[in-house]
Write a protein that holds these residues in place. Structure first.
Motif, PDB file in Angstrom:
ATOM      1  N   VAL A  75     -26.831 -35.346  14.833  1.00 20.15           N
ATOM      2  CA  VAL A  75     -28.048 -36.095  15.138  1.00 20.15           C
ATOM      3  C   VAL A  75     -29.190 -35.189  14.700  1.00 20.15           C
ATOM      4  N   PRO A  76     -30.104 -35.679  13.844  1.00 19.88           N
ATOM      5  CA  PRO A  76     -31.188 -34.809  13.364  1.00 19.88           C
ATOM      6  C   PRO A  76     -31.921 -34.123  14.517  1.00 19.88           C
ATOM      7  N   GLY A  77     -32.092 -32.824  14.371  1.00 23.47           N
ATOM      8  CA  GLY A  77     -32.802 -32.037  15.379  1.00 23.47           C
ATOM      9  C   GLY A  77     -31.949 -31.589  16.549  1.00 23.47           C
ATOM     10  N   ARG A  78     -30.678 -31.935  16.559  1.00 21.51           N
ATOM     11  CA  ARG A  78     -29.791 -31.557  17.664  1.00 21.51           C
ATOM     12  C   ARG A  78     -28.737 -30.569  17.183  1.00 21.51           C
ATOM     13  N   ASP A  79     -28.381 -29.636  18.046  1.00 24.89           N
ATOM     14  CA  ASP A  79     -27.384 -28.614  17.742  1.00 24.89           C
ATOM     15  C   ASP A  79     -26.010 -29.059  18.229  1.00 24.89           C
ATOM     16  N   PHE A  80     -24.997 -28.279  17.882  1.00 26.57           N
ATOM     17  CA  PHE A  80     -23.685 -28.426  18.506  1.00 26.57           C
ATOM     18  C   PHE A  80     -23.386 -27.121  19.227  1.00 26.57           C
ATOM     19  N   ARG A  81     -22.475 -27.186  20.196  1.00 26.21           N
ATOM     20  CA  ARG A  81     -22.111 -25.992  20.967  1.00 26.21           C
ATOM     21  C   ARG A  81     -20.626 -25.717  20.797  1.00 26.21           C
ATOM     22  N   LEU A  82     -20.320 -24.444  20.623  1.00 26.49           N
ATOM     23  CA  LEU A  82     -18.939 -23.981  20.563  1.00 26.49           C
ATOM     24  C   LEU A  82     -18.648 -23.191  21.826  1.00 26.49           C
ATOM     25  N   ASP A  83     -17.555 -23.519  22.478  1.00 24.68           N
ATOM     26  CA  ASP A  83     -17.032 -22.742  23.596  1.00 24.68           C
ATOM     27  C   ASP A  83     -15.627 -22.305  23.219  1.00 24.68           C
ATOM     28  N   LEU A  84     -15.384 -21.018  23.310  1.00 18.88           N
ATOM     29  CA  LEU A  84     -14.066 -20.447  23.047  1.00 18.88           C
ATOM     30  C   LEU A  84     -13.658 -19.717  24.313  1.00 18.88           C
ATOM     31  N   LYS A  85     -12.506 -20.095  24.880  1.00 20.47           N
ATOM     32  CA  LYS A  85     -12.099 -19.552  26.174  1.00 20.47           C
ATOM     33  C   LYS A  85     -10.632 -19.167  26.165  1.00 20.47           C
ATOM     34  N   ALA A  86     -10.318 -18.132  26.914  1.00 19.98           N
ATOM     35  CA  ALA A  86      -8.933 -17.833  27.256  1.00 19.98           C
ATOM     36  C   ALA A  86      -8.717 -18.462  28.626  1.00 19.98           C
ATOM     37  N   VAL A  87      -7.990 -19.572  28.671  1.00 16.37           N
ATOM     38  CA  VAL A  87      -7.821 -20.296  29.928  1.00 16.37           C
ATOM     39  C   VAL A  87      -6.552 -19.900  30.671  1.00 16.37           C
ATOM     40  N   ALA A  88      -5.683 -19.167  30.009  1.00  9.27           N
ATOM     41  CA  ALA A  88      -4.459 -18.625  30.606  1.00  9.27           C
ATOM     42  C   ALA A  88      -4.106 -17.399  29.780  1.00  9.27           C
ATOM     43  N   PRO A  89      -3.177 -16.585  30.244  1.00  9.56           N
ATOM     44  CA  PRO A  89      -2.866 -15.366  29.492  1.00  9.56           C
ATOM     45  C   PRO A  89      -2.522 -15.594  28.020  1.00  9.56           C
ATOM     46  N   THR A  90      -1.902 -16.727  27.694  1.00 14.06           N
ATOM     47  CA  THR A  90      -1.556 -16.976  26.292  1.00 14.06           C
ATOM     48  C   THR A  90      -2.144 -18.282  25.753  1.00 14.06           C
ATOM     49  N   THR A  91      -3.123 -18.855  26.440  1.00 14.65           N
ATOM     50  CA  THR A  91      -3.710 -20.124  25.997  1.00 14.65           C
ATOM     51  C   THR A  91      -5.184 -19.940  25.683  1.00 14.65           C
ATOM     52  N   LEU A  92      -5.541 -20.278  24.441  1.00 15.44           N
ATOM     53  CA  LEU A  92      -6.934 -20.261  24.015  1.00 15.44           C
ATOM     54  C   LEU A  92      -7.406 -21.697  23.876  1.00 15.44           C
ATOM     55  N   ARG A  93      -8.633 -21.960  24.300  1.00 15.50           N
ATOM     56  CA  ARG A  93      -9.195 -23.317  24.240  1.00 15.50           C
ATOM     57  C   ARG A  93     -10.481 -23.289  23.421  1.00 15.50           C
ATOM     58  N   VAL A  94     -10.573 -24.196  22.458  1.00 17.48           N
ATOM     59  CA  VAL A  94     -11.756 -24.370  21.622  1.00 17.48           C
ATOM     60  C   VAL A  94     -12.384 -25.695  22.021  1.00 17.48           C
ATOM     61  N   GLU A  95     -13.674 -25.667  22.374  1.00 16.42           N
ATOM     62  CA  GLU A  95     -14.404 -26.895  22.691  1.00 16.42           C
ATOM     63  C   GLU A  95     -15.638 -26.947  21.807  1.00 16.42           C
ATOM     64  N   VAL A  96     -15.865 -28.094  21.187  1.00 17.06           N
ATOM     65  CA  VAL A  96     -17.066 -28.301  20.392  1.00 17.06           C
ATOM     66  C   VAL A  96     -17.768 -29.534  20.938  1.00 17.06           C
ATOM     67  N   THR A  97     -19.017 -29.355  21.308  1.00 20.94           N
ATOM     68  CA  THR A  97     -19.824 -30.420  21.889  1.00 20.94           C
ATOM     69  C   THR A  97     -20.898 -30.829  20.904  1.00 20.94           C
ATOM     70  N   ASP A  98     -21.000 -32.125  20.644  1.00 20.49           N
ATOM     71  CA  ASP A  98     -22.096 -32.627  19.819  1.00 20.49           C
ATOM     72  C   ASP A  98     -22.849 -33.696  20.609  1.00 20.49           C
TER      73      ASP A  98
END
Length: 159
Positions: A75-98
């Motif tokens: 959307v013109p003028g709007r950013d996106f957000r990246l969240d990178l998390k270790a949610v468990a000892p061997t689990t990585l989670r990628v979240e992208v918000t637009d």
């Protein structure tokens, strides 16, 4: 009166440390590229070195989800957000918000030779789980997320 010397204290260590990286980026190819590079640096700092399968796979997940955010969620003028998390000892989670909720993510299955449209197929192949949802904080837009079951095995020894 004598003053007692201060006893040095050790930094607090968590028994199960968690990792979290979150940043907003411009909805441009440059923003997506920067998100991918910063995620790569963060993964290396978290113990997933550049030559590991987990590093390569999660960096690709970040790249695909960010590319989708700028191509389909822009959307013109709007950013996106990246969240990178270790949610468990061997689990990585990628979240992208637009900020665009009317264009929902879908996999395209007939794309063997297509130049575009395979991003979510790549995400589905690499991730143990992936999905999307509307932003929980009530703002406009959606979150597309993927979880990856990681190991800390270098790519060279996995071949």
């Amino acid at each position: 009166m004598t003053e007692q010397p201060a006893t040095p204290t050790a930094p607090t260590q968590l028994s199960n440390p968690t990792h979290h990286f979150s940043m907003r980026f411009s909805s441009t190819p440059r923003g997506a590229r920067l998100a991918r590079r910063l995620a790569a640096v963060r993964l290396d700092a978290w113990g997933y070195p550049y030559d590991s399968t987990a590093h390569a796979d999660v960096t690709l997940l970040v790249a695909e989800l960010c590319a989708n955010a700028i191509q389909h969620g822009h959307v013109p003028g709007r950013d996106f957000r990246l969240d990178l998390k270790a949610v468990a000892p061997t689990t990585l989670r990628v979240e992208v918000t637009d900020t665009r909720a009317e264009r929902l993510p879908t996999q395209i299955h007939d794309t063997a030779l297509a130049e575009h449209g395979r991003g979510l197929n790549i995400v589905a192949a690499l991730a143990s789980h992936w999905d999307w949802g509307y932003r929980p904080e009530g703002g406009p837009g959606k979150i597309v997320w993927a979880e990856y079951e990681a190991t800390k095995t270098p790519v060279s020894s996995a071949l």
